[in-house]
Write a protein that holds these residues in place. Structure first.
Motif, mmCIF file in Angstrom:
data_model
loop_
_atom_site.group_PDB
_atom_site.id
_atom_site.type_symbol
_atom_site.label_atom_id
_atom_site.label_comp_id
_atom_site.label_asym_id
_atom_site.label_seq_id
_atom_site.Cartn_x
_atom_site.Cartn_y
_atom_site.Cartn_z
ATOM 1 N N UNK A 76 0.825 -1.212 0.000
ATOM 2 C CA UNK A 76 0.000 0.000 0.000
ATOM 3 C C UNK A 76 0.859 1.262 0.000
ATOM 4 N N UNK A 77 0.539 2.142 -0.946
ATOM 5 C CA UNK A 77 1.158 3.469 -1.008
ATOM 6 C C UNK A 77 0.038 4.499 -0.964
ATOM 7 N N UNK A 78 0.355 5.660 -0.423
ATOM 8 C CA UNK A 78 -0.616 6.743 -0.384
ATOM 9 C C UNK A 78 -0.280 7.781 -1.436
ATOM 10 N N UNK A 79 -1.319 8.284 -2.057
ATOM 11 C CA UNK A 79 -1.156 9.384 -2.983
ATOM 12 C C UNK A 79 -1.761 10.597 -2.287
ATOM 13 N N UNK A 80 -2.571 11.354 -2.952
ATOM 14 C CA UNK A 80 -3.141 12.575 -2.385
ATOM 15 C C UNK A 80 -4.142 12.288 -1.268
ATOM 16 N N UNK A 81 -4.093 13.114 -0.214
ATOM 17 C CA UNK A 81 -5.130 13.094 0.802
ATOM 18 C C UNK A 81 -4.887 12.231 2.024
ATOM 19 N N UNK A 82 -3.903 11.344 1.978
ATOM 20 C CA UNK A 82 -3.591 10.503 3.130
ATOM 21 C C UNK A 82 -2.158 10.752 3.569
ATOM 22 N N UNK A 83 -1.899 10.507 4.848
ATOM 23 C CA UNK A 83 -0.547 10.660 5.376
ATOM 24 C C UNK A 83 -0.115 9.336 6.004
ATOM 25 N N UNK A 84 1.144 9.248 6.332
ATOM 26 C CA UNK A 84 1.649 8.037 6.983
ATOM 27 C C UNK A 84 0.981 7.826 8.343
ATOM 28 N N UNK A 90 -11.029 15.257 0.921
ATOM 29 C CA UNK A 90 -11.235 14.445 2.131
ATOM 30 C C UNK A 90 -12.168 15.125 3.124
ATOM 31 N N UNK A 91 -13.117 14.302 3.625
ATOM 32 C CA UNK A 91 -14.092 14.710 4.638
ATOM 33 C C UNK A 91 -15.042 15.803 4.153
ATOM 34 N N UNK A 111 -9.142 -0.544 -10.871
ATOM 35 C CA UNK A 111 -9.421 0.714 -10.177
ATOM 36 C C UNK A 111 -10.801 0.627 -9.533
ATOM 37 N N UNK A 112 -10.867 0.979 -8.248
ATOM 38 C CA UNK A 112 -12.147 1.044 -7.552
ATOM 39 C C UNK A 112 -12.283 2.438 -6.950
ATOM 40 N N UNK A 113 -13.510 2.934 -6.928
ATOM 41 C CA UNK A 113 -13.761 4.268 -6.385
ATOM 42 C C UNK A 113 -15.002 4.250 -5.505
ATOM 43 N N UNK A 114 -15.093 5.244 -4.637
ATOM 44 C CA UNK A 114 -16.270 5.398 -3.788
ATOM 45 C C UNK A 114 -16.509 6.873 -3.526
ATOM 46 N N UNK A 115 -17.769 7.238 -3.525
ATOM 47 C CA UNK A 115 -18.164 8.603 -3.209
ATOM 48 C C UNK A 115 -18.858 8.707 -1.863
ATOM 49 N N UNK A 116 -18.754 7.633 -1.051
ATOM 50 C CA UNK A 116 -19.372 7.663 0.284
ATOM 51 C C UNK A 116 -18.843 8.863 1.073
ATOM 52 N N UNK A 117 -19.726 9.529 1.815
ATOM 53 C CA UNK A 117 -19.310 10.699 2.587
ATOM 54 C C UNK A 117 -18.502 10.328 3.823
ATOM 55 N N UNK A 118 -18.817 9.201 4.453
ATOM 56 C CA UNK A 118 -18.069 8.737 5.625
ATOM 57 C C UNK A 118 -16.778 8.075 5.148
ATOM 58 N N UNK A 119 -15.644 8.521 5.662
ATOM 59 C CA UNK A 119 -14.345 8.025 5.203
ATOM 60 C C UNK A 119 -14.202 6.522 5.392
ATOM 61 N N UNK A 120 -14.562 6.015 6.568
ATOM 62 C CA UNK A 120 -14.433 4.566 6.805
ATOM 63 C C UNK A 120 -15.354 3.765 5.891
ATOM 64 N N UNK A 121 -16.566 4.243 5.676
ATOM 65 C CA UNK A 121 -17.492 3.557 4.772
ATOM 66 C C UNK A 121 -16.940 3.554 3.349
ATOM 67 N N UNK A 122 -16.345 4.667 2.933
ATOM 68 C CA UNK A 122 -15.758 4.755 1.595
ATOM 69 C C UNK A 122 -14.586 3.786 1.456
ATOM 70 N N UNK A 123 -13.757 3.686 2.488
ATOM 71 C CA UNK A 123 -12.623 2.746 2.459
ATOM 72 C C UNK A 123 -13.119 1.299 2.392
#
Length: 138
Positions: free
Chosen positions: A12-20, A54-55, A74-86
């Motif tokens: 797993x690598x992070x691109x935009x919007x996530x940090x370590x 994000x958020x 590629x998978x995407x989600x537009x869920x408003x809740x971050x955990x639900x989107x993940x």
């Protein structure tokens, strides 16, 4: 199975919007992918996670999976809740990996093998033809 099996933690690598700082809880949330990824080599597998806005109300999570020799998934989600989107992108990736694996290796999928349809008996062989037994008695 690979000598160096792929896992979410390794690939797993992070691109935009996530940090370590997000890494540990996201790896834990994506742990159910490990069983599916383990059939691939970690050096040939890459997972890239990004979030746009994000958020915010228009948040968009994208999870890209690259495996050597396979088309990019590629998978995407537009869920408003971050955990639900993940959870949404994780579950969708697992489904797409299963589908791609089935298409890639149908010889190992019993559902794709040619079998006699239920209710149709196979024709008896010459040796059994005159033996006086029916298909049900055998």
């Amino acid at each position: 199975m690979s000598a160096n099996p792929a896992t979410v933690a390794k690939c797993l690598r992070f691109n935009a919007g996530f940090t370590q700082a997000d890494r540990d809880w996201i790896v834990t949330q994506f742990a159910t992918l490990d069983a599916r990824l383990a059939t691939f080599d970690a050096d040939a597998t890459d997972l890239e996670l990004s979030v746009k806005d994000r958020e915010a109300k228009g948040q968009r999570i994208t999870l890209e999976c690259r495996i050597a020799g396979w088309p990019k998934i590629v998978t995407t989600s537009g869920e408003e809740d971050l955990r639900a989107a993940l959870n949404d992108v994780r579950d969708d990736l697992r489904r797409k990996l299963n589908d791609a694996k089935t298409r890639q290796e149908p010889r190992n999928n019993k559902h794709l093998r040619v079998n006699t349809p239920p209710g149709q008996a196979q024709a008896p062989t010459d040796a059994l033809a005159g033996a006086g037994t029916t298909t049900e008695e055998r």
